[in-house]
Design a protein around this motif. Structure first.
Motif, mmCIF file in Angstrom:
data_model
loop_
_atom_site.group_PDB
_atom_site.id
_atom_site.type_symbol
_atom_site.label_atom_id
_atom_site.label_comp_id
_atom_site.label_asym_id
_atom_site.label_seq_id
_atom_site.Cartn_x
_atom_site.Cartn_y
_atom_site.Cartn_z
ATOM 1 N N ARG A 3 -3.221 34.994 7.287
ATOM 2 C CA ARG A 3 -3.193 33.604 7.727
ATOM 3 C C ARG A 3 -3.570 32.703 6.550
ATOM 4 O O ARG A 3 -4.498 32.994 5.802
ATOM 5 C CB ARG A 3 -4.204 33.350 8.863
ATOM 6 N N SER A 4 -2.860 31.609 6.395
ATOM 7 C CA SER A 4 -3.259 30.555 5.462
ATOM 8 C C SER A 4 -2.533 29.279 5.853
ATOM 9 O O SER A 4 -1.468 29.318 6.478
ATOM 10 C CB SER A 4 -2.955 30.935 4.006
ATOM 11 N N ASP A 5 -3.107 28.140 5.466
ATOM 12 C CA ASP A 5 -2.583 26.850 5.901
ATOM 13 C C ASP A 5 -1.420 26.359 5.048
ATOM 14 O O ASP A 5 -0.622 25.545 5.508
ATOM 15 C CB ASP A 5 -3.690 25.806 5.886
ATOM 16 N N GLY A 6 -1.338 26.783 3.796
ATOM 17 C CA GLY A 6 -0.277 26.301 2.928
ATOM 18 C C GLY A 6 -0.825 25.553 1.732
ATOM 19 O O GLY A 6 -1.954 25.050 1.745
ATOM 20 N N PHE A 7 -0.012 25.448 0.672
ATOM 21 C CA PHE A 7 -0.486 24.884 -0.585
ATOM 22 C C PHE A 7 0.113 23.520 -0.904
ATOM 23 O O PHE A 7 -0.218 22.922 -1.923
ATOM 24 C CB PHE A 7 -0.185 25.839 -1.741
ATOM 25 N N THR A 8 0.983 23.002 -0.045
ATOM 26 C CA THR A 8 1.574 21.695 -0.300
ATOM 27 C C THR A 8 1.752 20.958 1.024
ATOM 28 O O THR A 8 1.800 21.591 2.086
ATOM 29 C CB THR A 8 2.913 21.821 -1.046
ATOM 30 N N GLN A 9 1.858 19.635 0.955
ATOM 31 C CA GLN A 9 1.784 18.817 2.157
ATOM 32 C C GLN A 9 2.924 17.805 2.189
ATOM 33 O O GLN A 9 3.216 17.158 1.182
ATOM 34 C CB GLN A 9 0.433 18.101 2.207
ATOM 35 N N ASP A 10 3.570 17.692 3.345
ATOM 36 C CA ASP A 10 4.596 16.679 3.561
ATOM 37 C C ASP A 10 3.932 15.304 3.563
ATOM 38 O O ASP A 10 3.033 15.039 4.369
ATOM 39 C CB ASP A 10 5.305 16.951 4.891
ATOM 40 N N ALA A 11 4.383 14.424 2.657
ATOM 41 C CA ALA A 11 3.756 13.111 2.522
ATOM 42 C C ALA A 11 4.003 12.226 3.736
ATOM 43 O O ALA A 11 3.269 11.259 3.954
ATOM 44 C CB ALA A 11 4.268 12.414 1.261
ATOM 45 N N GLY A 12 5.027 12.529 4.510
ATOM 46 C CA GLY A 12 5.322 11.704 5.673
ATOM 47 C C GLY A 12 4.574 12.128 6.914
ATOM 48 O O GLY A 12 3.987 11.303 7.621
ATOM 49 N N THR A 13 4.537 13.429 7.200
ATOM 50 C CA THR A 13 3.926 13.927 8.433
ATOM 51 C C THR A 13 2.521 14.471 8.223
ATOM 52 O O THR A 13 1.781 14.641 9.200
ATOM 53 C CB THR A 13 4.794 15.047 9.038
ATOM 54 N N GLN A 36 1.952 17.476 7.410
ATOM 55 C CA GLN A 36 2.003 18.886 7.750
ATOM 56 C C GLN A 36 1.964 19.740 6.482
ATOM 57 O O GLN A 36 2.573 19.422 5.466
ATOM 58 C CB GLN A 36 3.287 19.182 8.534
ATOM 59 N N HIS A 37 1.223 20.871 6.545
ATOM 60 C CA HIS A 37 1.107 21.764 5.409
ATOM 61 C C HIS A 37 2.230 22.802 5.416
ATOM 62 O O HIS A 37 2.622 23.303 6.477
ATOM 63 C CB HIS A 37 -0.247 22.479 5.418
ATOM 64 N N PHE A 38 2.697 23.125 4.218
ATOM 65 C CA PHE A 38 3.758 24.116 4.050
ATOM 66 C C PHE A 38 3.331 25.131 2.982
ATOM 67 O O PHE A 38 2.434 24.864 2.173
ATOM 68 C CB PHE A 38 5.063 23.450 3.606
ATOM 69 N N GLY A 39 4.019 26.264 2.982
ATOM 70 C CA GLY A 39 3.735 27.305 1.998
ATOM 71 C C GLY A 39 2.647 28.256 2.428
ATOM 72 O O GLY A 39 2.105 28.995 1.597
#
Length: 817
Positions: free
Chosen positions: A218-228, A230-233
């Protein structure tokens, strides 16, 4: 007292041009020593032997005349690796893009494929306990109770049940043991990392033992959508594995069951065009692309996801034979695999409605494998013969979603006429209220079905010509039968069709023709453009499946001669042929791949200096790959949406590998592996139609990995520090590399540059090895490499990049009994 300083698994690689001098020097050093089979003395035993099974037999690595790199369970645990994508950098010659777990790509010594369709196999065979894993949605699973990984370089068709033209990756898992044990591991780290590993091994009675494991990532992600926001990766997967061992007096059986579930955000598409509204300039200027490492990004696919549900069952039987086959052993391998996967992602890298492009890859796959192996050994020959049956039922759906707003941008860029805006203008001029042909959903798809069967007979014999000389002869006979179909229906756009029906009811186009505003031909062209496919296989659209049946045959030999110059030094030479079955391009109706062939020559040496704790392996190789067929994103000559098409080339390479492992003292071990590769096109054309002859084929010239581990006593236990550095030189770019987005020079950033990585582990474990703590760091230098630039949306004026993972630090706690 158990020691933490376990020997590193032997890695197989090759030496540069100094190999011949090195062999000569070592031979001179050993002059006078009788060349006989090595016997372990008390002194030499301190250099631990590494056991492998890549040749279908259990052997010591130093006696196998194949370049093999081995990664053991301890090494995998210390690296914190979750899957093959995490360890590729530490295996020179192995390249893997694991950005998408359900659509991975890998190559070995520069041989691989970017084709993500179900119609083809990979030239690099991947196996788990001898079971072929394929190359699509079920190929890249997380490590679960892995004993070791063996990377065999060069053609290996005479050793495995499926083709392995460019090499093989064999993952071996642990079997149940007749000893009660268990363990638990928890790793907590940055960005919400939460990894769990649980193991239970229980003997049920004198004949039965059970082993069960659970892994969760499990991990949240290393990059973030500037609009929403939401974390990705990130990661979100878990897997179960259970094995039952029955050990009889003269036979044994191992039944393994496994389940893995993955559901996480799709890989982020980092937009390179900073404009978020309106229509960007066309064509886009690559020199104006934003730096994907620092620019904010937005995606607009609301239901993006990458998911997979995987199940497998494997039954392995073995029993010794009697009579005239006394001393021989028969093995049976029966395996079933099934998975469903879905990968929906953004393909324009923006949240701009005028550029909207999204794709979905859907797969369902069921495979069966039955393999029999008969092996034996006497004073003359060590032999192994195999018979393999493989059957696969596969389906794939490729969906492309856009909108009439984005297609308006496309037609304006390509034709100079924004189609739907133009018709909207005509509607307003005529005075029909309430209609807007823009802002309507547009969907196209390609559906494929495949039924594949393969039968192979293969054998490998190791002849003892003299006490110090052996000759290996092998042959593989293969028959592949494949049935494949394409179904490419006309586009679906319900909202648009309802408005077009209203126009037809109002006599809109006939009225424009009667008024002289349009000719009949122009009216027909406008109506056809709005009703036909634009994004997938426009020339082959058909609701009825188009089916092809193909059959291919091949005979692939292998020949190896090895000789011991001394008990501690072996030299060898080999010639082998690899075969890759033909297949189909899933995105191009009626497109067929023809078979591919590779011929490989290898000269190598393996040895050790036992008293100094040094072991080494080196080899020189040269191969020629004919009729290599690759799925490439080919630009549209008219400026429209690019299409995935088959490009054909012949390639060649020469190279060298070197592998060193040194333990100068009990508390120290050092290791290094290096590959040098010069891979070029013999002949071929780029996607743009230009000759590639003599140009580099893309693989970096140098890949290397080196490190050390040191241990010392501390507070009643054992502490250790391990560092491992990996290096890859810049991609050797050709015209095709730039077209495919593998090379690009931006403003302060670069795709295809050299790559560096440093991983480390600082650990302490109790004197009885029952529990321990560790700090695990991956990519400690925080190198943010850009994996690739993607150009599916260039006719819209958009492009995007995918990124490698940044630095991660985690605390690890382990307990066992």
């Amino acid at each position: 007292m158990p020691t933490i300083h376990r020997r590193l698994q032997r890695r197989q690689t090759l030496l540069p041009h100094a190999l011949c001098l090195a062999i000569g020097a070592l031979a001179a050093q050993q002059a006078g020593a009788q060349a006989t089979e090595p016997a372990e003395s008390a002194d030499k035993a301190k250099l631990e032997a590494v056991v492998v099974s890549g040749q279908g037999r259990v052997q010591q690595l130093q006696s196998v005349p194949i370049p093999i790199q081995v990664l053991g369970a301890e090494q995998l645990k210390k690296s914190g690796a979750a899957n093959l994508g995490d360890i590729a950098a530490t295996v020179p010659g192995l390249a893997m893009d694991a950005t998408q777990a359900t659509q991975p790509s890998l190559s070995l010594r520069g041989i691989g494929t970017l084709d993500f369709g179900i119609g083809t196999d990979s030239p690099v065979g991947m196996y788990v306990d001898g079971v072929y894993a394929g190359k699509t949605g079920g190929a890249l699973l997380n490590f679960n109770d892995v004993k070791r990984i063996e990377v065999l370089k060069g053609p290996q068709g005479t050793l495995f049940g499926r083709n392995s033209a460019g090499g093989a990756i064999s993952i071996v898992t642990n079997e149940p043991e007749f000893e009660r044990k268990g363990s638990a591991l928890l790793r907590l780290g940055e960005r919400g990392q939460r990894d769990v590993q649980l193991l239970v091994n229980e003997p049920l009675n004198a004949d039965l033992a059970l082993r069960a494991t659970l892994v969760s990532q499990r991990s949240d992600g290393f990059t973030q959508d500037a609009g929403t926001g939401q974390h990705f990766g990130g990661d979100h997967s878990w897997g179960l594995r259970a094995s039952l061992l029955w050990q009889g007096e003269s036979a044994r059986a191992v039944l393994s069951l496994e389940q893995e579930t993955l559901k996480q955000n799709a890989r982020p598409a980092i937009g390179l065009v900073p404009l978020q509204s309106g229509v960007p300039p066309f064509p886009a200027d690559p020199t104006s692309y934003a730096n994907p490492l620092s620019t904010p990004w937005r995606n607009d696919v609301a239901d993006q996801v990458e998911s997979r549900n995987y199940q497998g069952a494997t039954l392995r039987l073995s029993w010794p034979l009697g009579g005239w086959l006394a001393g021989a052993e028969l093995q049976s391998l029966t395996a079933w695999r099934h998975f469903n996967s879905r990968n929906r992602q953004d393909n324009d890298g923006t949240a701009n409605p005028a550029l909207y492009l999204a794709t979905t890859n859907r797969e369902g796959n069921t495979s069966w494998q039955q393999e029999f192996r008969l092996s034996g050994k006497n004073s003359l020959v060590d032999w192994m013969a195999g018979l393999s049956f493989y059957r696969e039922q596969a389906r794939q759906g490729a969906d492309v979603d856009s909108s009439t707003t984005a297609l308006d941008t496309l037609s304006g860029n390509v034709l100079g006429l924004p189609l739907f805006s133009t018709v909207n203008g005509l509607i307003d001029a005529v005075g029909i209220p309430g209609l807007n042909l823009r802002e309507q959903a547009w969907h196209e798809q390609m559906d494929n079905r495949g039924a594949f069967r393969a039968v192979a007979v293969y054998g490998d014999l190791i002849w003892t010509l003299a006490p110090a000389t052996r000759l290996t002869t092998g042959l593989r006979l293969t028959q592949d039968r494949k049935t494949f179909s394409w179904s490419n229906p006309l586009r679906s756009a319900p909202g648009l069709d309802a408005q077009l029906a209203a126009l037809d009811g109002a006599g809109f186009f006939p009225g424009l023709v009667a008024a002289g505003a349009l000719s009949e031909e122009q009216a027909a062209q406008l109506q056809g453009a709005m009703a036909g496919n634009v994004l997938i296989a426009t020339s082959g659209a058909s609701t009825a499946p188009v089916e092809r049946r193909q059959r291919w045959h091949d005979a692939s030999p292998r020949l190896v001669l090895d000789h011991r110059l001394s008990p501690d030094l072996m030299v060898y030479g080999s010639w082998s042929k690899g075969y890759q079955a033909g297949g189909f391009n899933s995105l191009q109706v009626n497109s067929v791949y023809e078979p591919e062939h590779v011929r490989n020559i290898e000269l190598g040496a393996k040895g050790r200096w036992a008293d100094a704790g040094l072991s080494y392996a080196a080899s020189l190789f040269q191969y020629r790959f004919d009729n290599l067929q690759t799925l490439q994103l080919v630009p549209n000559a008219g400026g429209g949406i690019p299409a995935y098409q088959v490009t054909i080339s012949d390639q060649q390479a020469r190279g060298a590998d070197l592998d060193l492992r040194w333990q100068p003292a009990r508390s120290w071990q050092l290791f290094a592996t290096v590959q040098w590769l010069d891979q070029t096109y013999r002949q071929g054309q780029s996607s743009l139609g230009h000759a590639l002859d003599g140009q580099p084929a893309g693989a970096p010239k140098v890949q290397a990995s080196a490190g050390f581990e040191h241990g010392w006593a501390m507070t009643g236990g054992l502490a250790s520090l391990r560092l491992q550095w990996s290096h890859q030189s810049a991609t050797r770019c050709s015209e095709e590399s730039y077209v495919q987005g593998l090379c690009l020079q931006g403003n302060g950033w670069r795709v295809g540059g050299s790559r560096q990585r440093l991983d480390g582990r600082l650990a302490w474990e109790s004197a009885d090895a029952r529990w321990g703590l560790a700090l695990v760091g991956r990519n400690l230098l925080d190198r943010r490499d850009i994996q690739r630039v993607w150009y599916e949306a260039t006719p819209l004026g958009a492009a995007y990049a995918t990124l490698a993972r940044p630095r991660s630090l985690a605390l690890e706690a382990r307990v066992s009994y």
